[in-house]
Scaffold this motif. Structure first.
Motif, PDB file in Angstrom:
ATOM      1  N   UNK A   1      -6.399 -15.163 -61.125  1.00 16.54           N
ATOM      2  CA  UNK A   1      -5.707 -15.243 -62.250  1.00 16.54           C
ATOM      3  C   UNK A   1      -4.212 -15.239 -62.057  1.00 16.54           C
ATOM      4  N   UNK A   2      -3.692 -14.928 -60.581  1.00 14.73           N
ATOM      5  CA  UNK A   2      -2.426 -14.915 -60.275  1.00 14.73           C
ATOM      6  C   UNK A   2      -1.609 -16.180 -60.424  1.00 14.73           C
ATOM      7  N   UNK A   3      -0.429 -16.230 -60.946  1.00 17.56           N
ATOM      8  CA  UNK A   3       0.288 -17.587 -61.146  1.00 17.56           C
ATOM      9  C   UNK A   3       1.553 -17.317 -61.334  1.00 17.56           C
ATOM     10  N   UNK A   4       2.550 -18.285 -60.970  1.00 20.66           N
ATOM     11  CA  UNK A   4       3.958 -18.171 -61.463  1.00 20.66           C
ATOM     12  C   UNK A   4       3.993 -19.134 -62.699  1.00 20.66           C
ATOM     13  N   UNK A   5       4.117 -18.545 -63.869  1.00 19.11           N
ATOM     14  CA  UNK A   5       4.018 -19.320 -65.161  1.00 19.11           C
ATOM     15  C   UNK A   5       4.688 -18.579 -66.229  1.00 19.11           C
TER      16      UNK A   5
ATOM     17  N   UNK B   1       5.743 -24.912 -55.874  1.00 20.56           N
ATOM     18  CA  UNK B   1       5.593 -24.362 -54.375  1.00 20.56           C
ATOM     19  C   UNK B   1       4.619 -22.981 -54.356  1.00 20.56           C
ATOM     20  N   UNK B   2       5.245 -22.122 -55.585  1.00 21.64           N
ATOM     21  CA  UNK B   2       4.378 -20.955 -55.373  1.00 21.64           C
ATOM     22  C   UNK B   2       2.970 -20.904 -55.951  1.00 21.64           C
ATOM     23  N   UNK B   3       2.755 -21.869 -56.982  1.00 23.96           N
ATOM     24  CA  UNK B   3       1.424 -22.053 -57.461  1.00 23.96           C
ATOM     25  C   UNK B   3       0.521 -22.694 -56.359  1.00 23.96           C
TER      26      UNK B   3
END
Ligand SMILES: NC(=O)c1ccc[n+]([C@@H]2O[C@H](COP(=O)([O-])OP(=O)(O)OC[C@H]3O[C@@H](n4cnc5c(N)ncnc54)[C@H](OP(=O)(O)O)[C@@H]3O)[C@@H](O)[C@H]2O)c1
Length: 310
Positions: free
Chosen positions: A67-71, A86-88
């Motif tokens: 579930x981890x994400x930049x959002x 980049x992060x996702x």
């Protein structure tokens, strides 16, 4: 509630356990698995491949909810496209890669309805994912989410693993961010409405025309849907949504009423994201899922959580 005999023997990792959906998953699974581990950013940055390997090596895990994400909201997508792609992308490569290399048999990957073509007409079924142009503000995020989806499909095809891309609609609830940069639709509306009310204004200002439609799902309902998807042990891509559409104007109206504002006003110059999509939820319905929390109730619960935080 899903099949809990399935969970009794399982060792489960929720990567992104401190977020809106991660906290709901942790609540739903607490006391039901043989072992439940939540990984938060404070435990290690999963955009770092070594940290991702360390997270998975603390297993063995039978099921990983990734579930981890930049959002965040549209404004944040527009302001930080590089971080979104980049992060996702790094998260997808690291977490899915570490799981596949460690032999984790089952993974549920949180992808997004941003992968559906912006202008597609009619009902959106899973086979239409990434079949046309993506809404402009979400392209960097969608590119990374598509990478994650393809990684899951490749792990399933080549290694016989069960890595399921879950296409999540707009999820809201008490665990969400109310930060003006990071918040998504309902959280942003609640924060703005509370701020307006506090300074004696009577109107909630809404970005865009208000005509865009959204299928929104309460966080605890999203967690229950994800548990059913995992228990089905099917790697087919599946849309996680309520199956009900609401206009942004209608959602804003409920938020304004919950806070005691008299009305709403639109700001058409501001971005509003994709105009609308009707999501096909027949795969999810076939698993026996139906949301339990109504939109009005969900807004009240989310508002109460925000007031508590304030
Ligand atoms: N909510 C929605 O409307 C929605 C819609 C479609 C898809 N999704 C997807 O569903 C998943 C969960 O969404 P959500 O709303 O629960 O997101 P969220 O509230 O933003 O939570 C994401 C979690 O991931 C953690 N995280 C982010 N980057 C990390 C990193 N580099 N290393 C370790 N942990 C990291 C965050 O930790 P911190 O809290 O410490 O930052 C947070 O706990 C995401 O993949 C999202 O893209 C959500």
């Amino acid at each position: 509630m899903g099949d809990f005999t399935f969970w009794r023997e399982k060792s489960v990792l929720v990567a992104g356990a401190g977020g809106l959906i991660g906290t709901a998953l942790m609540r739903a699974l607490e006391g039901r698995c043989a072992r439940l581990v939540g990984w938060r950013r404070a435990d290690g940055d999963l955009t770092d491949a070594r940290e991702a390997r360390r997270a998975i090596a603390a297993g063995p895990y039978d099921v990983v909810f990734f579930m981890a994400a930049t959002q965040g909201g549209v404004a944040d997508h527009l302001a930080r496209p590089l971080a979104y792609v980049r992060e996702n992308a790094a998260l997808a490569l690291n977490v899915i890669g570490a799981c596949a290399d460690s032999g984790v048999r089952q993974l549920i990957y949180a992808a997004s309805t941003a992968l559906y073509p912006d202008q597609a007409a009619g009902v959106l079924t899973e086979d239409l994912l990434a079949s046309g142009p993506i809404e402009a503000s979400h392209q960097p995020y969608a590119a990374a989410k598509l990478l994650g989806l393809r990684l899951c499909q490749a792990c399933t095809a080549e290694r016989g693993l069960c890595y399921t891309p879950a296409i999540l609609t707009n999820v809201y609830g008490p665990g969400g961010s109310f930060d003006p940069q990071r918040s998504t639709l309902i959280h942003a509306l609640i924060a703005r409405a509370v701020a307006a009310h506090a300074v004696g204004e009577h109107t909630l200002r809404v970005w865009g025309s208000g005509r865009a439609v959204r299928d929104v799902l309460y966080g605890d309902d999203a967690a229950q849907a994800l548990l059913r998807v995992a228990a089905s042990q099917d790697p087919s891509t599946i849309t996680i949504a309520s199956g009900e559409n609401h206009t942004v104007a209608a959602i804003a109206g409920l938020v304004a009423a919950a806070i005691g504002l008299k009305g709403i006003a639109f700001d058409p110059a501001k971005p509003e994201g994709a105009l609308g999509r009707t999501l096909d939820v027949s795969r999810l319905r076939a698993l026996g899922f139906a949301p339990l929390v109504s939109l009005a109730d969900g807004i009240h619960r989310t508002l109460a959580a925000y007031r508590n935080r304030l």
